[in-house]
Design a protein around this motif. Structure first.
Motif, mmCIF file in Angstrom:
data_model
loop_
_atom_site.group_PDB
_atom_site.id
_atom_site.type_symbol
_atom_site.label_atom_id
_atom_site.label_comp_id
_atom_site.label_asym_id
_atom_site.label_seq_id
_atom_site.Cartn_x
_atom_site.Cartn_y
_atom_site.Cartn_z
ATOM 1 N N ILE A 72 2.278 4.513 -8.688
ATOM 2 C CA ILE A 72 2.492 3.268 -7.941
ATOM 3 C C ILE A 72 2.184 3.469 -6.464
ATOM 4 C CG2 ILE A 72 4.271 1.687 -7.102
ATOM 5 C CD1 ILE A 72 5.517 1.776 -9.868
ATOM 6 N N VAL A 73 2.709 4.545 -5.896
ATOM 7 C CA VAL A 73 2.488 4.814 -4.472
ATOM 8 C C VAL A 73 1.014 5.079 -4.194
ATOM 9 C CG1 VAL A 73 3.028 6.354 -2.556
ATOM 10 C CG2 VAL A 73 4.832 5.655 -4.125
ATOM 11 N N LYS A 74 0.356 5.755 -5.102
ATOM 12 C CA LYS A 74 -1.085 6.005 -4.949
ATOM 13 C C LYS A 74 -1.851 4.694 -4.849
ATOM 14 C CE LYS A 74 -4.920 8.463 -7.165
ATOM 15 N NZ LYS A 74 -5.322 9.300 -8.343
ATOM 16 N N ALA A 75 -1.468 3.726 -5.688
ATOM 17 C CA ALA A 75 -2.111 2.407 -5.645
ATOM 18 C C ALA A 75 -1.757 1.664 -4.357
ATOM 19 C CB ALA A 75 -1.685 1.592 -6.860
ATOM 20 N N MET A 76 -0.512 1.766 -3.935
ATOM 21 C CA MET A 76 -0.062 1.079 -2.712
ATOM 22 C C MET A 76 -0.804 1.537 -1.468
ATOM 23 S SD MET A 76 4.061 1.088 -2.988
ATOM 24 C CE MET A 76 4.193 0.590 -1.274
ATOM 25 N N LEU A 77 -0.951 2.844 -1.348
ATOM 26 C CA LEU A 77 -1.542 3.395 -0.132
ATOM 27 C C LEU A 77 -2.999 2.991 0.051
ATOM 28 C CD1 LEU A 77 0.068 6.962 -0.043
ATOM 29 C CD2 LEU A 77 0.685 4.940 1.297
ATOM 30 N N LEU A 185 2.434 -6.407 5.127
ATOM 31 C CA LEU A 185 3.673 -5.823 4.626
ATOM 32 C C LEU A 185 3.369 -5.255 3.243
ATOM 33 C CD1 LEU A 185 6.747 -5.307 4.661
ATOM 34 C CD2 LEU A 185 7.040 -7.595 3.669
ATOM 35 N N ILE A 186 3.571 -3.951 3.100
ATOM 36 C CA ILE A 186 3.281 -3.265 1.842
ATOM 37 C C ILE A 186 4.581 -2.643 1.343
ATOM 38 C CG2 ILE A 186 1.900 -1.458 0.740
ATOM 39 C CD1 ILE A 186 -0.049 -1.798 3.177
ATOM 40 N N GLY A 187 5.033 -3.061 0.173
ATOM 41 C CA GLY A 187 6.351 -2.632 -0.282
ATOM 42 C C GLY A 187 6.393 -2.217 -1.739
ATOM 43 N N CYS A 188 7.437 -1.440 -2.063
ATOM 44 C CA CYS A 188 7.675 -0.981 -3.429
ATOM 45 C C CYS A 188 9.157 -0.664 -3.565
ATOM 46 C CB CYS A 188 6.837 0.269 -3.697
ATOM 47 S SG CYS A 188 7.415 1.271 -5.075
ATOM 48 N N PHE A 189 9.818 -1.257 -4.579
ATOM 49 C CA PHE A 189 11.225 -0.944 -4.817
ATOM 50 C C PHE A 189 11.683 -1.507 -6.158
ATOM 51 C CE2 PHE A 189 10.696 -4.318 -1.597
ATOM 52 C CZ PHE A 189 11.130 -5.429 -2.302
ATOM 53 N N TYR A 190 12.892 -1.180 -6.512
ATOM 54 C CA TYR A 190 13.509 -1.641 -7.758
ATOM 55 C C TYR A 190 13.901 -3.110 -7.640
ATOM 56 C CZ TYR A 190 17.681 -2.609 -10.626
ATOM 57 O OH TYR A 190 18.621 -3.200 -11.443
ATOM 58 N N PHE A 235 0.501 -8.433 -6.155
ATOM 59 C CA PHE A 235 1.880 -8.439 -6.627
ATOM 60 C C PHE A 235 1.889 -7.889 -8.048
ATOM 61 C CE2 PHE A 235 6.187 -9.932 -5.892
ATOM 62 C CZ PHE A 235 6.711 -10.019 -7.171
ATOM 63 N N HIS A 236 2.465 -6.694 -8.214
ATOM 64 C CA HIS A 236 2.403 -6.018 -9.510
ATOM 65 C C HIS A 236 3.804 -5.590 -9.949
ATOM 66 C CE1 HIS A 236 -1.980 -5.748 -9.163
ATOM 67 N NE2 HIS A 236 -1.786 -5.360 -7.911
ATOM 68 N N LEU A 237 4.039 -5.689 -11.245
ATOM 69 C CA LEU A 237 5.310 -5.275 -11.833
ATOM 70 C C LEU A 237 5.062 -4.152 -12.825
ATOM 71 C CD1 LEU A 237 6.695 -8.848 -12.470
ATOM 72 C CD2 LEU A 237 7.628 -7.230 -10.814
ATOM 73 N N ARG A 238 5.820 -3.083 -12.657
ATOM 74 C CA ARG A 238 5.781 -1.973 -13.595
ATOM 75 C C ARG A 238 7.214 -1.695 -14.034
ATOM 76 N NH1 ARG A 238 1.439 -3.433 -13.299
ATOM 77 N NH2 ARG A 238 -0.487 -2.339 -12.784
ATOM 78 N N VAL A 241 10.106 -1.957 -11.450
ATOM 79 C CA VAL A 241 9.600 -1.633 -10.115
ATOM 80 C C VAL A 241 8.509 -2.629 -9.738
ATOM 81 C CG1 VAL A 241 8.482 0.116 -8.671
ATOM 82 C CG2 VAL A 241 10.116 0.812 -10.442
ATOM 83 N N VAL A 242 8.590 -3.145 -8.522
ATOM 84 C CA VAL A 242 7.581 -4.049 -7.997
ATOM 85 C C VAL A 242 6.837 -3.357 -6.866
ATOM 86 C CG1 VAL A 242 9.178 -5.111 -6.340
ATOM 87 C CG2 VAL A 242 7.139 -6.368 -7.061
ATOM 88 N N TYR A 243 5.540 -3.597 -6.769
ATOM 89 C CA TYR A 243 4.834 -3.191 -5.557
ATOM 90 C C TYR A 243 3.866 -4.300 -5.179
ATOM 91 C CZ TYR A 243 0.806 -1.500 -8.389
ATOM 92 O OH TYR A 243 -0.266 -1.380 -9.241
ATOM 93 N N PHE A 244 3.667 -4.486 -3.879
ATOM 94 C CA PHE A 244 2.931 -5.654 -3.404
ATOM 95 C C PHE A 244 2.319 -5.406 -2.029
ATOM 96 C CE2 PHE A 244 7.306 -5.987 -1.943
ATOM 97 C CZ PHE A 244 7.161 -6.300 -0.600
ATOM 98 N N CYS A 245 1.377 -6.261 -1.688
ATOM 99 C CA CYS A 245 0.805 -6.317 -0.342
ATOM 100 C C CYS A 245 0.774 -7.775 0.068
ATOM 101 C CB CYS A 245 -0.593 -5.707 -0.328
ATOM 102 S SG CYS A 245 -1.408 -5.791 1.293
ATOM 103 N N ALA A 246 1.295 -8.082 1.241
ATOM 104 C CA ALA A 246 1.371 -9.473 1.707
ATOM 105 C C ALA A 246 0.975 -9.538 3.176
ATOM 106 C CB ALA A 246 2.783 -10.013 1.509
ATOM 107 N N VAL A 247 0.261 -10.605 3.534
ATOM 108 C CA VAL A 247 -0.212 -10.795 4.907
ATOM 109 C C VAL A 247 0.644 -11.858 5.586
ATOM 110 C CG1 VAL A 247 -2.171 -11.464 6.347
ATOM 111 C CG2 VAL A 247 -2.550 -10.149 4.231
ATOM 112 N N LYS A 248 1.160 -11.540 6.744
ATOM 113 C CA LYS A 248 2.036 -12.463 7.459
ATOM 114 C C LYS A 248 1.245 -13.674 7.954
ATOM 115 C CE LYS A 248 5.402 -12.625 11.241
ATOM 116 N NZ LYS A 248 6.075 -11.842 12.311
#
Length: 284
Positions: A72-77, A185-190, A235-238, A241-248
């Motif tokens: 997940i982190v590999k994809a996020m970065l 904003l790039i995030g990942c958490f439960y 916006f992805h769900l595993r 765990v969610v991970y996403f990228c969003a532009v303000k």
């Protein structure tokens, strides 16, 4: 001649002196135990993230539906370009386990790693110093009260450690406040509500240990929160765990704008939310 003390005190040593010494000694022992416990906790945290040991693979399969945080982190970065030259806030930063290599390629960026956990930051600092990452600064503080100016970062990264922050709503609001318009904003958490097995494990074990702190976002609450101030690009769900990228957004629709104008904190956790099917981006 005075008789020797049956307790073994030297001549001239008062009871209070003996007690002070004992309390100091106990305090040192306690500090060593706490330090050892903190080191073990940090080592355990990294073992779980890496998933190389047999028990961590079983843990991931049994309680997290086989989801790999490393993947997940590999994809996020990848959401951060290697030629990034702005200011990046990594919060909560943790130990820098997955980010130090990425940061070594971002020499023209200015990066601040911010976290409440001193032990984790110490390990991150050692990693960055070992690789000569002078463009990375490590700071300790409350993630729900960031000491930075409004719109002072081009990107904000939050990998997994938000699970350990008690006031997640305020922490996310602070991330929005310090992020520039059109910043990422790039995030990942439960998130809760995706797996009963995982939710029970979080509630009855991780929260009891103090490693996770509620309340937690649901898929719906997070989507609604992001839609107020961001254009969500990924916006992805595993599992849970969610991970996403969003532009303000240039013009905020709610959230931070409302907070600035009325001084109110909106509650968009699961208890006050519309049905998930009503969200306009349900098909992401």
């Amino acid at each position: 001649m005075r008789e020797s003390d049956p307790a073994g005190k030297a001549e001239g040593e008062s009871e209070s002196e003996g007690r002070i010494y004992t309390e100091t000694d106990q305090g040192r022992i306690k500090m060593k135990e706490q330090h050892s416990e903190s080191e073990n906790r940090t080592e355990l945290y990294e073992d779980v993230l890496l998933g190389k040991k047999l028990w961590t693979r079983l843990y991931r399969k049994l309680f997290w539906n086989g989801v790999s945080k490393k993947q997940i982190v590999k994809a996020m970065l990848k959401y951060i370009p290697e030629d990034f030259k702005g200011r990046l806030l990594d919060v909560p930063a943790g130990t820098g386990l997955f980010t130090y290599r990425k940061y070594s390629w971002m020499r023209d960026a200015r990066i601040i790693c911010y976290d409440e956990d001193e032990e984790m930051l110490d390990l991150a600092k050692k990693r960055f110093a070992r690789d000569g990452l002078d463009h990375v600064t490590v700071k300790k503080g409350n993630c729900a009260k960031l000491p930075f100016r409004n719109e002072s970062f081009d990107a904000v990264l939050s990998i997994d450690r938000l699970n350990a922050v008690e006031d997640k709503r305020e922490a996310l609001s602070e991330m929005t406040r310090v992020l520039k318009k059109n910043g990422r904003l790039i995030g990942c958490f439960y998130i809760e509500g995706r797996s009963g097995k995982t939710d029970r494990f979080v509630k009855w074990f991780l929260m009891k240990k103090g490693w996770f702190k509620g309340p937690f976002e649901t898929q719906t609450s997070l989507q609604l929160r992001l839609s107020q101030d961001y254009q969500v690009t990924h916006f992805h769900l595993r599992g849970s765990v969610v991970y996403f990228c969003a532009v303000k957004r240039e013009k905020l629709l709610g959230g931070e704008q409302n907070k600035k104008s009325r001084g109110e904190k909106q509650n968009v956790y699961s208890s006050n939310l519309p049905d998930e099917r009503l969200l306009f981006w349900k098909n992401i």
